[in-house]
Design a protein around this motif. Structure first.
Motif, PDB file in Angstrom:
ATOM      1  N   LEU A  66       0.935  -1.376  -0.067  1.00  0.00           N
ATOM      2  CA  LEU A  66       0.010   0.038  -0.397  1.00  0.00           C
ATOM      3  C   LEU A  66       0.621   1.416   0.074  1.00  0.00           C
ATOM      4  O   LEU A  66       1.026   2.582  -0.415  1.00  0.00           O
ATOM      5  N   ASN A  67       1.625   1.416   0.975  1.00  0.00           N
ATOM      6  CA  ASN A  67       3.249   2.317   1.035  1.00  0.00           C
ATOM      7  C   ASN A  67       3.504   2.799  -0.340  1.00  0.00           C
ATOM      8  O   ASN A  67       3.421   3.921  -0.735  1.00  0.00           O
ATOM      9  N   MET A  95       2.398   1.972  -3.305  1.00  0.00           N
ATOM     10  CA  MET A  95       1.700   2.531  -4.172  1.00  0.00           C
ATOM     11  C   MET A  95       1.794   3.638  -4.567  1.00  0.00           C
ATOM     12  O   MET A  95       1.233   4.337  -5.208  1.00  0.00           O
ATOM     13  N   GLU A  96       1.283   3.967  -3.061  1.00  0.00           N
ATOM     14  CA  GLU A  96       1.579   5.608  -3.066  1.00  0.00           C
ATOM     15  C   GLU A  96       2.186   6.470  -2.973  1.00  0.00           C
ATOM     16  O   GLU A  96       1.967   7.185  -3.783  1.00  0.00           O
ATOM     17  N   THR A  97       3.260   5.515  -2.861  1.00  0.00           N
ATOM     18  CA  THR A  97       4.708   6.455  -3.195  1.00  0.00           C
ATOM     19  C   THR A  97       4.584   6.496  -5.076  1.00  0.00           C
ATOM     20  O   THR A  97       5.102   7.606  -5.000  1.00  0.00           O
ATOM     21  N   ASN A 140       0.662   7.273  -6.811  1.00  0.00           N
ATOM     22  CA  ASN A 140      -0.145   7.888  -6.512  1.00  0.00           C
ATOM     23  C   ASN A 140      -1.078   8.660  -7.317  1.00  0.00           C
ATOM     24  O   ASN A 140      -2.078   9.099  -7.016  1.00  0.00           O
ATOM     25  N   ASP A 141      -0.601   8.488  -8.446  1.00  0.00           N
ATOM     26  CA  ASP A 141      -1.137   9.710  -9.336  1.00  0.00           C
ATOM     27  C   ASP A 141      -2.406   8.858 -10.608  1.00  0.00           C
ATOM     28  O   ASP A 141      -2.690   9.289 -10.775  1.00  0.00           O
ATOM     29  N   ILE A 195      -4.002   5.745  -8.379  1.00  0.00           N
ATOM     30  CA  ILE A 195      -4.592   5.400  -7.623  1.00  0.00           C
ATOM     31  C   ILE A 195      -5.736   6.092  -7.647  1.00  0.00           C
ATOM     32  O   ILE A 195      -6.309   6.983  -8.100  1.00  0.00           O
TER      33      ILE A 195
END
Length: 88
Positions: free
Chosen positions: A77-78, A80-82, A85-86, A88
């Motif tokens: 999850l982290n 994917m966010e890192t 992020n654009d 998600i």
């Protein structure tokens, strides 16, 4: 779901479709199995996407870091966010 999916989406797509079919039958056991299928599908989507070649994903993750990320869902999850992020 669209029929023109990229090849790497086939497995997760099949798991999600199976989960949706299970949810149509109203029983506790089917709901539990559907939840497991959905969980597995999401994890597989993240691992596969983050592991795609840079030319496809436009994401560059060093192999050692990817192996560490793949060890746990919170790390996925982290990541994917890192890294995405654009998207998600």
């Amino acid at each position: 779901m669209p029929k023109n999916n990229a090849p790497w989406t086939t497995g997760p797509s099949e798991l999600l479709k199976h989960a949706l079919k299970l949810l149509q039958s109203d029983s506790d056991s089917n709901r539990r199995i559907a939840m497991i299928c959905i969980d597995n599908s999401v994890e597989l989507i993240f691992k596969t996407f983050l592991g795609l070649p840079t030319r496809i994903s436009r994401i560059k993750i060093p192999r050692k870091e990817f192996e560490e990320i793949s060890e746990s869902f919170p790390k996925l999850l982290n990541a994917m966010e890192t890294y995405a992020n654009d998207r998600i």
